[in-house]
Scaffold this motif. Structure first.
Motif, PDB file in Angstrom:
ATOM      1  N   MET A 910       0.820  -1.197   0.000  1.00  0.00           N
ATOM      2  CA  MET A 910       0.000   0.000   0.000  1.00  0.00           C
ATOM      3  C   MET A 910       0.863   1.260   0.000  1.00  0.00           C
ATOM      4  O   MET A 910       0.509   2.288  -0.601  1.00  0.00           O
ATOM      5  N   ARG A 911       2.011   1.185   0.665  1.00  0.00           N
ATOM      6  CA  ARG A 911       2.903   2.345   0.727  1.00  0.00           C
ATOM      7  C   ARG A 911       3.421   2.714  -0.660  1.00  0.00           C
ATOM      8  O   ARG A 911       3.595   3.905  -0.973  1.00  0.00           O
ATOM      9  N   PRO A 917      -5.693   3.471  -7.373  1.00  0.00           N
ATOM     10  CA  PRO A 917      -6.936   3.297  -6.601  1.00  0.00           C
ATOM     11  C   PRO A 917      -7.426   1.865  -6.538  1.00  0.00           C
ATOM     12  O   PRO A 917      -7.832   1.393  -5.469  1.00  0.00           O
ATOM     13  N   GLU A 918      -7.400   1.145  -7.652  1.00  0.00           N
ATOM     14  CA  GLU A 918      -7.933  -0.216  -7.653  1.00  0.00           C
ATOM     15  C   GLU A 918      -7.096  -1.133  -6.780  1.00  0.00           C
ATOM     16  O   GLU A 918      -7.615  -1.942  -6.007  1.00  0.00           O
ATOM     17  N   VAL A 919      -5.793  -0.995  -6.917  1.00  0.00           N
ATOM     18  CA  VAL A 919      -4.905  -1.829  -6.087  1.00  0.00           C
ATOM     19  C   VAL A 919      -5.096  -1.503  -4.607  1.00  0.00           C
ATOM     20  O   VAL A 919      -5.154  -2.397  -3.759  1.00  0.00           O
ATOM     21  N   MET A 920      -5.207  -0.210  -4.320  1.00  0.00           N
ATOM     22  CA  MET A 920      -5.393   0.199  -2.925  1.00  0.00           C
ATOM     23  C   MET A 920      -6.689  -0.350  -2.355  1.00  0.00           C
ATOM     24  O   MET A 920      -6.747  -0.751  -1.186  1.00  0.00           O
ATOM     25  N   VAL A1065      -4.305   4.924   6.018  1.00  0.00           N
ATOM     26  CA  VAL A1065      -5.309   4.258   5.162  1.00  0.00           C
ATOM     27  C   VAL A1065      -6.530   3.840   5.974  1.00  0.00           C
ATOM     28  O   VAL A1065      -7.573   3.498   5.391  1.00  0.00           O
ATOM     29  N   SER A1066      -6.398   3.844   7.338  1.00  0.00           N
ATOM     30  CA  SER A1066      -7.531   3.439   8.176  1.00  0.00           C
ATOM     31  C   SER A1066      -8.452   4.603   8.505  1.00  0.00           C
ATOM     32  O   SER A1066      -9.613   4.389   8.894  1.00  0.00           O
ATOM     33  N   ILE A1067      -7.993   5.821   8.356  1.00  0.00           N
ATOM     34  CA  ILE A1067      -8.781   6.981   8.770  1.00  0.00           C
ATOM     35  C   ILE A1067     -10.128   7.056   8.067  1.00  0.00           C
ATOM     36  O   ILE A1067     -11.154   7.376   8.704  1.00  0.00           O
ATOM     37  N   PRO A1068     -10.224   6.782   6.758  1.00  0.00           N
ATOM     38  CA  PRO A1068     -11.545   6.872   6.115  1.00  0.00           C
ATOM     39  C   PRO A1068     -12.596   5.970   6.740  1.00  0.00           C
ATOM     40  O   PRO A1068     -13.796   6.243   6.646  1.00  0.00           O
ATOM     41  N   THR A1069     -12.169   4.910   7.398  1.00  0.00           N
ATOM     42  CA  THR A1069     -13.125   3.992   8.026  1.00  0.00           C
ATOM     43  C   THR A1069     -13.961   4.707   9.084  1.00  0.00           C
ATOM     44  O   THR A1069     -15.091   4.298   9.375  1.00  0.00           O
TER      45      THR A1069
END
Length: 1190
Positions: A910-911, A917-920, A1065-1069
Motif C-alpha cells: 500500500m505504501r 486506486p484499484e490496487v489500494m 489508510v484506516s482513517i476513512p473507516t
C-alpha cells in the motif's frame, strides 16, 4: 587511770557524715532485697514462687525438706544432717546466687556495729543536741537514728531471710570445709531483731540522755511548720506581699536552715525516737510532739514506697511490752489514729490548695522581679519543702488506704487531687527561676557574706576571745577553725562572680560541722550553748554559702520528687487526669520533667538499680511527651475539621441554594411557605455573637490548644538519665505524621467504589488546614514552614517516607488513569475530550453501568481541576503522572507494532501503490478482514478497527497529558514567574545556538526535559520518547533471549513507517462510525477520533526520533499524502454508499486538525494534496448540523 576523751580525736562529724551516707546505701540495698524476695503487695504471693526472680534451685521440690529443716533449726544448723546432703550437689550455685543477699546482711550488721559504737561515743562525750543551735550535728544524729531504725524494721520484714542465710552458710561450709565467720553473729542479729523495736528500745536506754534533748529542741520549730492552711494564710506564710515595706529585707529568723527542714523527716524522728524512749512520753513537750505527729497521718515512710501503718505498729509494740502498764498509751494511740483518719486528709487537702496559690504568687513575683531571689530566696526553699512534704504525704496515704476494721469512711476527694499538676508545675517553675538567675543569687550572697556576715562574725569572735583571755588556756582547734571561717568569707568578692569563677565552700561547712562537734560536748573549751549568738550566726553563714555554691543540691534537697518512680500507677493516673481536665493542660509538661528526678533516688552502694530506674524514667518521659503530642494533634485535627467544614460551605457549588432563593422572590409568599424548606445558615453566621458568654466548640478547642501549646513550649530540653527530650521536636514529628495522614485521608479515595474528592475541593481543604497550622506559630515556637517542607514534597512522590504508604500523587494518578481515562476509552460516545471547553465532558450516560451515574468527567478533568491537581502534587507529581501515562501509551504502541507485523506485506504494498486506486481498494479489503473469520462479522473487530481504537486511546491519553501540562504551566507562571521566564528563554534560544563544541541535539534533549517538567509544550514529548525507548529496550532484551527473534534498527524504522501507513489508510473507516460525528460545541467527535491528530503527530515524532535519522517531516508528509488520497477516494463513493459514510465531513476535519497540531506540516502542504474547498464545506456542514441539533 583512764584518760579523758578528747572530742577532736573522736571525729564525730566525719563519722556521722560517713555513716549517714552508708546508712542510705544500706537502706536502698535492703529495700531492693525485700522487693525481690518479699511479698507482692497486690496478690500477697511470695516472689520466691516466681521463676523469673528466684534462682532455679529454690523451686526444686527435692530441697523442700532441707528448707524446712533450716527454718526449724536456725541459727544452730548441723551440716551433717541427712536432710542437708542434697545441698552439697548445688553448693557452688547456691554460693554464687545468694552471695549478694547474704553479704548485704553482713554489711548491715557491720553498719549496726558502727552505729552502736558511735552512739556510745556520743553518750560518753555528753554531746548537747539542739536543732536550732548545732543544726548539722543534730540533723545528722537524728537522721542516723531514723535510718538505723528503718533498716532494722525492713530487715525484720524480709521474707525467708532465715532460710536463705542458712542455705548460703551450709553451701559455704560444704565448699570451704568451715562455716562463714560472720554467720553466728548474723544469725543472732536476725533473731534479736525479729521484733526490732523491742531490741532497739533496750539498746537506746543509755542513749536517751542525748536523744531526748535533741527531740525536745524540735518543739521550737515543728509546731510552727505543721500549721493548718487557715493559720498559714493568717500569718502571711510564703507571702512576699504580706508586708510590702519589708519586701527587700532578709527574712528575720535565727534558725534559717530549720525553715526548710522536712516535716516528714521531723515526724519520723519524733515517732521513732519516742518509740525507743517511750518512758519519756509523760513529759508535756514530748507528748505534744508525739500527739501532733501521730495526728498528722497514719502512714510513715521507711524507704521509698515501703511504709508503716504507724498506729497499728505502735499498738502491737506496746502490747508486747511486758512489765509495763501500757494500756493507757495504747488507748491514746488508738484515739490519735481515729483523729488522724478523720481529720488529716482534709487538713492536707486544704494545705495543698493554699500552696497552689502561694507558689503561683511566688513564681509570678520572682519572674517579674528576679532580684528578689537574693533577699527572699529562703521563701523558695520553704515553699519547695512544704509542697514536697504534702506530695509525699498524698502518695503514701493514697497508695496505702487504712484497714476497713477502723470503720472510718474516707472521702476520695481528699486524695484524688485534680489540680495537683498545678502545684507540681509551680514547684518546677520556682526551681527553674533559681537556676536561671543563679548569678543574681550568687552576687547577692557573696556581697552579703563579705560585707555583713564576716564583719559580724569577727565581732563575735573577738567577744569569745575576750572570754578566753580570762581562762588559763585557749582552745587551739576552735580558734583555728573560727579564724579560718572568717578569713574565707572575708576574701569573697563580686569579681569572682563576674569572672564566672566556680565556688567551692564545702570546707567552710565541714569546719563548722566539726566545730559543732567540738563545742557540743561537756567540758569543751568553747561551749556553744553559752554563745548562742555565735552558733546561730554561723548557721546563717552556712546557709548563705549554700546559696553561692550549693544551689542545685539545695533545690534537690527541698524539691526532689523522685518518689514518683515508686508510685508509677499513681503517676500515670495523675497524668491521665491532667489530660482529661482542660484547665490543667498547661501543667502537663511537669510530668516528663519529674522523670528527670528519678535518678536522684539511686545510691552508689546499689549500682544494679541504676539501669532499671533510668530505663523507667526514659520510658515514662517518652510516653508522657507522646501522649501530650497526640492530644495537641487531636485538638488541631478537630480545629482543622471545623475550618474545613466552614471552607466547604464557601465552595461555589453551595451558592445554588442562594441563587435559587433569590430567583424565586417574585413568587407569592404563600408559595414560598409551601415550597421553601427551612432557611439554611449562611457562611459567616457562626462568627456572629450576641454575647461573649456563649462558649462555642471552636472556643473550647482554641483554649485547649493554647494550654497544651504552653506546655509544649515551656522548656527547650528535658534531661532524663543522659537523654535529652525536646518537647517541640517531639510535637513536630507527631504533627508531620498526622498532617501526612490527613492529606491522604481528605482525598476520601475508595478503590472499591472508585470515589475520590475533586482536586479543587481537596486543595481548598489543604489550604484551610495549612492556615490553621500556620496559626500554631502564635502558640508555640516552631517553624511550621519546616513541617510543610517535610510533608508536602513527600506527597509529590509515589510513596511517603513515614510509613511507605501511597500519597496524593499515587492515588490521583491511579484514579485518573485507571478510572476516568479508562471510562473515556471504553465507553465511546459517553465522555468526550473537548478542546473548546479544555475538559473531558460527559455527553451521555451509560445505562448499562451504574458507575457513570455519579461521575461527571468535567468536574474532575477540566482546566480548573487540573490546576488544583498541579498545585497539590507539583511538578514532581505531574511528572510521575506523565510517566505512568506514557507507560500506557508505550504499551499501546507495542500492540500497534504487533498489528503492523501481522500486516507487514500488505502495508508495504500500500505504501508503494497509493496512487493506484484499484490496487489500494483490494489491499484495503485484505486489511479490513475481521480478526476471527467465524461468527457474526458485525461483532468482530478488524485490524483496521483495532489500529484506530488504539490510536484513539493514545490520542485521549496525550490530550489529557497536554491539558495537565497547560494546567501545570498556569500554576508555575503564577508561583514562579521569573524562573519560568528563564526556562522559556532557554527553550527558545538554546536549541538554535551554533556552538561547534557541543552537539545541538544534546542541548535540545536537556532543554526539552527541563521545559516539559515546567509544563511547557514541546514538539515531541520527552517523556514519550523515554517511555518508547525503554519499551524498545525491554522488547530487545526479551527477543534476545529467543534464538529466533532478531530486531534491528532498520526493522524498527520500517515498522514505524508502516504504522503511519496503516493509520493513514484506516482513517476513512471512521466515516462509517455512528459516533464519528463532529460536535461544533465541543470541537470534537463523539468517539474522540479528533484526538488522533495529537496521537499521529506525537507518535510519529517520537518513533522517528528514536528509530530513524530524524526525518519526521518527510514521514509526516508521506502520511498526509496517503491519508488525503484515501479521503479523496471516500468522496468518490457511490450514492448507495453515502448513507454508510454519512460522517465523511467530520473525518475531513480530522485531516485539518492533524495539520494544525503538527509542528512539521503546513496548510500549504495540505492544500497541495487536499482541496481546501472540501474542508470549508465540511466545516460548514458540521456546524450547520450542530446548530440544528441545538
Amino acid at each position: 587511770m583512764s584518760r579523758a576523751m578528747v572530742p577532736s580525736q573522736q571525729k564525730l562529724a566525719e563519722k556521722l557524715t560517713i555513716l549517714n551516707d552508708r546508712g542510705r546505701g544500706m537502706l536502698t540495698r535492703i529495700y531492693n532485697i525485700k522487693k525481690v524476695w518479699s511479698i507482692y503487695s497486690t496478690n500477697k504471693k511470695k516472689m520466691l514462687t516466681n521463676t523469673d526472680s528466684k534462682p532455679p534451685f529454690l523451686s526444686d521440690k527435692s530441697l523442700e525438706s532441707a528448707f524446712k529443716y533450716l527454718l526449724k533449726k536456725f541459727p544452730n544448723i548441723d551440716n551433717h544432717a541427712g536432710a542437708l546432703q542434697v545441698i552439697n550437689n548445688i553448693k557452688q550455685d547456691v554460693v554464687k546466687s545468694l552471695s549478694l543477699y547474704y553479704f548485704t546482711f553482713v554489711d548491715i550488721m557491720d553498719f549496726k556495729d558502727h552505729v552502736v559504737d558511735l552512739l556510745t561515743t556520743i553518750d560518753a562525750c555528753q554531746v548537747h543536741m539542739d536543732i536550732t543551735l548545732n543544726y548539722d550535728l543534730t540533723l545528722n544524729y537524728l537522721n542516723l537514728i531514723s535510718t538505723y531504725v528503718s533498716i532494722m524494721i525492713l530487715v525484720s520484714r524480709v521474707e525467708d531471710r532465715r532460710v536463705v542465710l542458712s542455705l548460703y552458710n551450709v553451701a559455704y561450709e560444704y565448699l570451704h570445709a568451715s562455716s562463714d565467720p560472720s554467720f553466728p553473729r548474723l544469725g543472732q542479729m536476725v533473731i534479736d531483731y525479729d521484733i526490732p523495736l523491742r531490741k532497739l528500745s533496750e539498746e537506746f536506754v543509755p542513749h536517751s540522755r542525748v536523744l531526748v534533748p535533741a527531740i525536745m529542741s524540735l518543739h521550737k520549730i515543728y509546731p510552727k511548720r505543721n500549721l493548718p492552711a487557715d493559720q498559714m494564710r493568717a500569718t502571711g506564710f510564703l507571702s512576699l506581699l504580706a508586708e510590702p515595706p519589708k519586701i527587700m529585707n532578709v527574712p528575720n529568723t535565727d534558725m534559717v536552715q530549720c525553715e526548710y527542714l522536712s516535716v516528714d523527716a521531723m515526724e519520723r524522728w519524733i515517732i521513732f525516737s519516742m518509740l525507743l524512749c517511750h518512758q519519756y512520753l509523760q513529759e508535756a513537750q514530748l507528748w505534744d510532739l508525739w500527739k501532733t505527729a501521730l495526728q498528722s497521718g497514719y502512714i510513715v515512710q521507711l524507704c521509698r514506697d515501703e511504709v508503716l501503718h504507724i498506729h497499728s505498729y505502735i499498738t502491737a509494740f506496746f502490747e508486747g511490752l511486758k512489765g509495763h502498764n501500757m494500756s493507757k498509751r495504747i488507748t491514746e494511740v488508738r484515739d490519735l489514729q481515729h483523729q488522724a483518719l478523720q481529720s488529716a486528709p482534709g487538713i492536707h487537702r486544704e494545705r495543698r490548695k493554699f500552696l497552689r496559690s502561694a507558689l503561683k504568687e511566688l513564681a509570678l513575683i520572682y519572674t517579674d522581679q528576679p532580684g528578689l531571689l537574693g533577699p527572699k530566696g529562703l521563701y523558695v526553699f520553704q515553699a519547695l519543702a512544704v509542697a514536697r512534704d504534702e506530695i509525699h504525704w498524698l502518695l503514701r496515704h493514697f497508695d496505702n488506704p487504712p484497714s476497713k476494721r477502723h470503720n472510718v469512711k474516707l472521702s476520695q476527694e481528699d486524695f484524688v487531687d485534680r489540680q495537683l499538676p498545678e502545684l507540681l508545675f509551680n514547684m518546677e517553675e520556682l526551681k527553674s527561676l533559681v537556676r536561671k538567675y543563679n548569678q543574681v543569687v550568687q552576687r547577692y550572697y557573696v556581697q552579703y557574706l563579705a560585707g555583713f556576715d564576716s564583719v559580724l562574725l569577727n565581732q563575735l569572735i573577738q567577744d569569745v576571745k575576750k572570754e578566753w583571755e580570762n581562762l588559763a588556756h585557749c582552745p587551739e582547734d576552735e580558734s583555728v577553725i573560727l579564724s579560718s571561717l572568717y578569713n574565707t568569707i572575708a576574701a569573697l568578692s563580686v569579681k569572682q562572680v563576674e569572672a564566672n569563677e566556680v565556688f567551692d565552700l564545702r570546707g567552710i561547712r565541714l569546719d563548722w560541722f566539726r566545730l559543732q562537734a567540738y563545742t557540743g560536748v561537756s567540758r569543751a573549751g568553747l561551749v556553744l550553748r553559752d554563745h548562742q549568738d555565735l552558733g546561730k550566726h554561723l548557721n546563717m553563714i552556712i546557709y548563705h554559702t549554700k546559696m553561692v555554691d550549693y544551689l542545685d543540691e539545695l533545690l534537690n534537697e527541698t524539691g526532689d520528687l523522685s518518689i514518683y518512680c515508686f508510685y508509677t500507677q499513681i503517676f500515670e493516673h495523675q497524668f491521665k487526669q491532667c489530660m482529661e481536665f482542660p484547665a490543667q493542660h498547661r501543667y502537663s509538661i511537669v510530668f516528663p520533667i519529674i522523670c528527670g528526678h528519678f535518678m536522684n533516688a539511686t545510691h552508689e552502694l546499689c549500682p544494679e538499680e541504676r539501669h532499671s530506674i533510668g530505663t523507667t524514667s526514659v520510658q515514662y518521659a517518652h510516653w508522657f511527651l507522646k501522649e501530650m503530642s497526640d492530644e495537641v494533634n487531636q485538638v488541631i485535627t478537630a480545629i482543622c475539621e471545623e475550618q474545613c467544614m466552614l471552607n466547604y460551605k464557601l465552595l461555589p457549588k453551595h451558592s445554588a441554594a442562594s441563587i435559587l432563593q433569590s430567583s424565586n422572590k417574585h413568587k407569592k409568599k404563600q408559595d414560598k411557605k409551601k415550597n421553601q424548606g427551612p432557611e439554611e445558615e449562611k457562611p459567616g453566621m457562626e462568627s456572629a455573637r450576641k454575647n461573649r458568654e456563649n462558649f462555642t466548640r471552636m472556643d473550647k478547642l482554641h483554649m485547649a490548644l493554647t494550654e497544651l501549646c504552653y506546655a509544649i513550649n515551656y522548656c527547650n530540653v528535658i534531661q532524663v538519665w543522659e537523654h535529652g527530650f525536646v518537647p517541640r521536636e517531639f510535637f513536630i514529628q507527631h504533627l508531620e505524621t498526622r498532617f501526612n495522614k490527613a492529606l491522604v485521608g481528605m482525598m476520601m479515595y475508595n478503590p472499591d467504589t472508585s470515589e475520590i474528592a475533586k482536586p479543587s475541593e481537596l486543595l481548598s481543604s489543604v489550604k484551610a488546614i495549612m492556615s490553621v497550622l500556620q496559626g500554631l506559630e502564635n502558640y508555640v515556637q516552631i517553624d511550621i514552614a519546616r513541617v510543610f517542607n517535610s510533608v508536602l514534597p513527600q506527597q509529590t512522590q509515589a510513596t511517603d517516607s513515614f510509613n511507605g504508604e501511597k500519597t496524593i500523587t499515587a492515588n490521583y494518578t491511579n484514579w485518573y488513569l485507571e478510572v476516568l481515562l479508562r471510562r473515556v476509552t471504553v465507553n465511546m460516545g459517553h465522555i468526550v475530550y473537548s478542546p473548546n471547553h479544555k475538559a473531558f465532558v460527559t455527553v451521555a450516560q451509560d445505562n448499562n453501568s451504574k458507575e457513570n451515574l455519579y461521575l461527571a468527567a468535567e468536574e474532575y478533568a477540566d482546566l480548573t481541576e487540573l490546576r488544583a491537581l498541579a498545585e497539590l502534587i507539583g511538578p514532581y507529581g505531574m511528572r510521575y503522572l506523565g510517566e505512568r501515562l506514557m507507560g500506557h501509551v508505550a504499551s499501546q504502541v507495542e500492540e500497534l507494532k504487533k498489528l503492523v507485523i501481522q500486516n507487514k506485506e500488505v502495508l508495504f504494498n500500500m505504501r508503494t501503490s497509493f496512487d493506484k486506486p484499484e490496487v489500494m481498494r483490494d489491499l484495503f479489503r485484505r486489511l479490513g478482514r475481521p480478526i476471527k473469520p467465524h461468527g457474526n462479522a458485525k461483532n468482530q473487530m478488524s485490524d483496521v478497527d483495532s489500529v484506530l481504537m488504539r490510536m484513539t486511546i493514545i490520542g485521549i491519553l496525550l490530550s489529557y497529558r497536554s491539558l495537565a501540562q497547560e494546567a501545570l504551566l498556569d500554576v508555575l507562571e503564577d508561583r514562579i514567574p521569573f524562573l519560568m521566564a528563564s526556562v522559556q528563554d532557554l527553550q527558545h534560544f538554546v536549541p538554535n545556538m551554533k556552538d561547534k563544541k557541543y552537539h545541538t541535539h544534546i542541548f535540545k534533549i536537556v532543554v526539552n526535559e527541563m521545559a516539559s517538567a515546567a509544563g511547557l509544550s514541546c514538539d515531541i514529548d520527552p517523556l514519550l520518547i523515554s517511555a518508547l525507548r525503554s519499551q524498545k529496550n525491554v522488547s530487545q532484551s526479551t527477543q534476545s533471549k529467543d534464538s529466533k527473534g532478531k530486531v534491528a534498527n532498520e526493522s524498527d524504522y520500517e515498522l514505524a513507517c508502516l504504522l503511519m501507513v496503516f493509520v493513514a489508510v484506516s482513517i476513512p473507516t471512521l466515516a462509517k462510525k455512528d459516533f464519528s460525528v463532529y460536535k461544533a460545541s465541543l470541537e470534537g467527535n463523539l468517539n474522540n477520533s479528533h484526538c488522533l491528530a495529537k496521537a499521529v503527530n506525537q507518535i510519529a515524532g517520537a518513533l522517528f526520533t528514536i528509530h530513524g535519522p530524524g526525518d519526521v517531516s518527510d514521514r509526516l508528509q508521506e502520511f498526509l499524502a496517503l491519508a488525503s488520497s484515501s479521503l479523496l477516494r471516500l468522496g468518490q463513493s457511490q450514492e448507495q454508499d453515502k448513507e454508510t459514510v454519512r460522517n465523511r465531513e467530520s473525518v475531513y476535519i480530522l485531516l485539518d486538525l492533524i495539520v494544525q497540531e503538527s509542528p512539521y506540516l503546513t496548510m500549504d502542504l495540505l492544500e497541495s494534496c487536499f482541496p481546501y474547498a472540501l474542508l470549508r464545506n465540511a466545516y460548514h456542514t458540521v456546524y450547520k448540523a450542530s446548530a440544528v441539533d441545538n
